[in-house]
Enzyme design. Structure first.
Site, PDB file in Angstrom:
ATOM      1  N   LYS A  10      -9.814   8.773   4.584  1.00 53.89           N
ATOM      2  CA  LYS A  10      -9.067   8.033   3.570  1.00 53.89           C
ATOM      3  C   LYS A  10      -7.820   7.394   4.188  1.00 53.89           C
ATOM      4  O   LYS A  10      -7.295   7.857   5.195  1.00 53.89           O
ATOM      5  CB  LYS A  10      -8.658   8.963   2.428  1.00 53.89           C
ATOM      6  CG  LYS A  10      -9.827   9.522   1.642  1.00 53.89           C
ATOM      7  CD  LYS A  10     -10.552   8.422   0.867  1.00 53.89           C
ATOM      8  CE  LYS A  10     -11.746   8.967   0.109  1.00 53.89           C
ATOM      9  NZ  LYS A  10     -12.902   9.221   0.982  1.00 53.89           N
ATOM     10  N   ASP A  11      -7.352   6.334   3.538  1.00 52.92           N
ATOM     11  CA  ASP A  11      -6.195   5.601   4.029  1.00 52.92           C
ATOM     12  C   ASP A  11      -4.968   6.506   4.137  1.00 52.92           C
ATOM     13  O   ASP A  11      -4.810   7.459   3.375  1.00 52.92           O
ATOM     14  CB  ASP A  11      -5.850   4.442   3.080  1.00 52.92           C
ATOM     15  CG  ASP A  11      -6.960   3.418   3.011  1.00 52.92           C
ATOM     16  OD1 ASP A  11      -7.924   3.660   2.271  1.00 52.92           O
ATOM     17  OD2 ASP A  11      -6.859   2.397   3.707  1.00 52.92           O
ATOM     18  N   LYS A  12      -4.090   6.162   5.076  1.00 61.72           N
ATOM     19  CA  LYS A  12      -2.816   6.888   5.198  1.00 61.72           C
ATOM     20  C   LYS A  12      -1.864   6.471   4.093  1.00 61.72           C
ATOM     21  O   LYS A  12      -1.262   7.314   3.425  1.00 61.72           O
ATOM     22  CB  LYS A  12      -2.186   6.618   6.568  1.00 61.72           C
ATOM     23  CG  LYS A  12      -0.817   7.275   6.722  1.00 61.72           C
ATOM     24  CD  LYS A  12      -0.292   7.174   8.136  1.00 61.72           C
ATOM     25  CE  LYS A  12       1.052   7.884   8.250  1.00 61.72           C
ATOM     26  NZ  LYS A  12       1.537   7.973   9.637  1.00 61.72           N
TER      27      LYS A  12
ATOM     28  N   LYS B 208       0.848  -1.191   0.000  1.00 68.80           N
ATOM     29  CA  LYS B 208       0.000   0.000   0.000  1.00 68.80           C
ATOM     30  C   LYS B 208       0.885   1.243   0.000  1.00 68.80           C
ATOM     31  O   LYS B 208       1.216   1.794   1.042  1.00 68.80           O
ATOM     32  CB  LYS B 208      -0.900  -0.020   1.225  1.00 68.80           C
ATOM     33  CG  LYS B 208      -2.280   0.541   0.989  1.00 68.80           C
ATOM     34  CD  LYS B 208      -3.083   0.508   2.262  1.00 68.80           C
ATOM     35  CE  LYS B 208      -4.542   0.267   1.970  1.00 68.80           C
ATOM     36  NZ  LYS B 208      -5.364   0.421   3.164  1.00 68.80           N
TER      37      LYS B 208
END
Length: 369
Positions: free
Chosen positions: A81-83, A24
């Protein structure tokens, strides 16, 4: 009351684990938020379209707060939102801070555009998110397996689990939510309190969804006689389940909803509604515990009660609602670069659905893997 809610997470696809590498990061994971509506171009609020790299939404808010002088609570946003990754989203802020943001600069955060609007953004004010995911170290055979699995998810849809982000690093956020309901834990931070309570609702939802997936797999694998010995249903109900072509079986008494939004209604004519389900006109919902939530009926209620019966006493402390048990991929694209041994996936998900659940279905790995 047992604070450990345990269940085996069952997936809809039944293939073996597929080997692929996913990291990610900002090159391999991109999320673009899609606004719920067009911004009016007038009003007392700024809408900031931002791009952030390896920053959480809260970290981005802190940076903008320190630069503009606005308090973090003055900002509005539609979702967290994702880091990790490259993420695009919208934030709102009072228009009086516009001048202070003109010279904003940060190595991990950019303001791409500014709009005017009448209202502050609130949680849920988005259509959904589009995703780009790159998988690496994928050989030709595994690429074919992934393509077939992805095509199946595109055709039939996917089990709409809440992902690990809801439950925390140690998978125990829901326990804190339960402690709040039991009066064992008190928090002044309302947003954190609400988040922990939603985590508790989410774990129960996931447990029920897993139970429904188990039923659907049993209907595929077992004879009607064997199925009847497990669920104690009459012949009519079993015939209705086995007549359905779709993997995920609708039940009499299910709470259905037009997809992607609409009013909830009961499943009374299973044959008729299963045809609409096949066409993706409707989907089936699961319970998010709370006082205002519409409960199922008939056999669907019996299954709900198996998961929720010990927790109905907390209904007055929770609003509750329904959430799609089954959802769909949109705008899906698959590409394999054999020379680089990389697979690229693109798709759009309605709000509340998680890309990590798609990866889990495809690769048959969990976040801990």
């Amino acid at each position: 009351m047992d604070e450990n809610i345990t269940f085996k997470k069952i997936l809809s696809l039944s293939h073996e684990k597929i080997e692929a590498h996913f990291s990610k990061n900002s090159s391999d994971f991109v999320v673009r938020e899609r606004a719920l509506y067009e911004f009016s171009g007038k009003g007392e609020h700024l809408i900031l379209h931002i791009c952030k790299k390896d920053l959480s939404t809260k970290e981005a808010l802190k940076i903008l707060s320190e630069f503009s002088g606005a308090k973090i609570k003055d900002f509005g946003y539609a979702g967290l939102k994702d880091k990790q990754g490259l993420t695009f989203q919208y934030l709102s802020l009072a228009r009086k801070f516009e001048e202070k943001l003109k010279n904003f600069s940060h190595e991990k955060l950019k303001i791409l555009d500014i709009f005017y609007h009448d209202n502050k953004l609130k949680i849920g004010h988005l259509k959904g998110n589009s995703f780009f995911i790159r998988l690496k170290k994928v050989n030709k055979i595994n690429a074919l397996k992934l393509e077939q699995a992805f095509a199946l998810l595109c055709r039939q849809g996917f089990a709409n689990y809440f992902a690990y982000q809801r439950f925390g690093k140690f998978n125990d956020n829901y326990k804190q939510g339960l402690e709040i309901l039991q009066g064992k834990k008190k928090l002044r931070d309302k947003k954190m309190r609400d988040f922990l309570l939603s985590s508790f609702q989410s774990i129960l939802f996931n447990a029920y969804l897993s139970k429904r997936l188990e039923l659907s797999h049993f209907a595929k694998k077992f004879s009607k006689k064997e199925f009847a010995s497990i669920y104690k249903l009459d012949k009519k109900d079993i015939d209705e389940i086995y007549a359905q072509e779709h993997f995920f079986k609708l039940l009499r008494g299910d709470v259905l909803c037009h997809y992607p939004f609409g009013k909830n209604f009961f499943c009374e004519d299973v044959a008729k509604e299963s045809e609409r389900f096949e066409q993706k006109d409707i989907s089936v919902t699961g319970l998010l515990l709370g006082e205002r939530a519409m409960k199922a009926k008939d056999f669907a209620l019996c299954l709900e009660d198996e998961i929720f019966k010990n927790f109905y006493l907390f209904n007055p402390a929770l609003n509750g609602s329904r959430r799609f048990l089954w959802s769909y991929l949109e705008e899906a694209k698959f590409k394999y670069d054999e020379e680089k041994a990389q697979v690229s996936l693109e798709f759009f998900l309605q709000k509340g659905s998680y890309a990590t659940t798609i990866l889990e279905e495809l690769l048959h790995t969990s976040n801990s893997d």
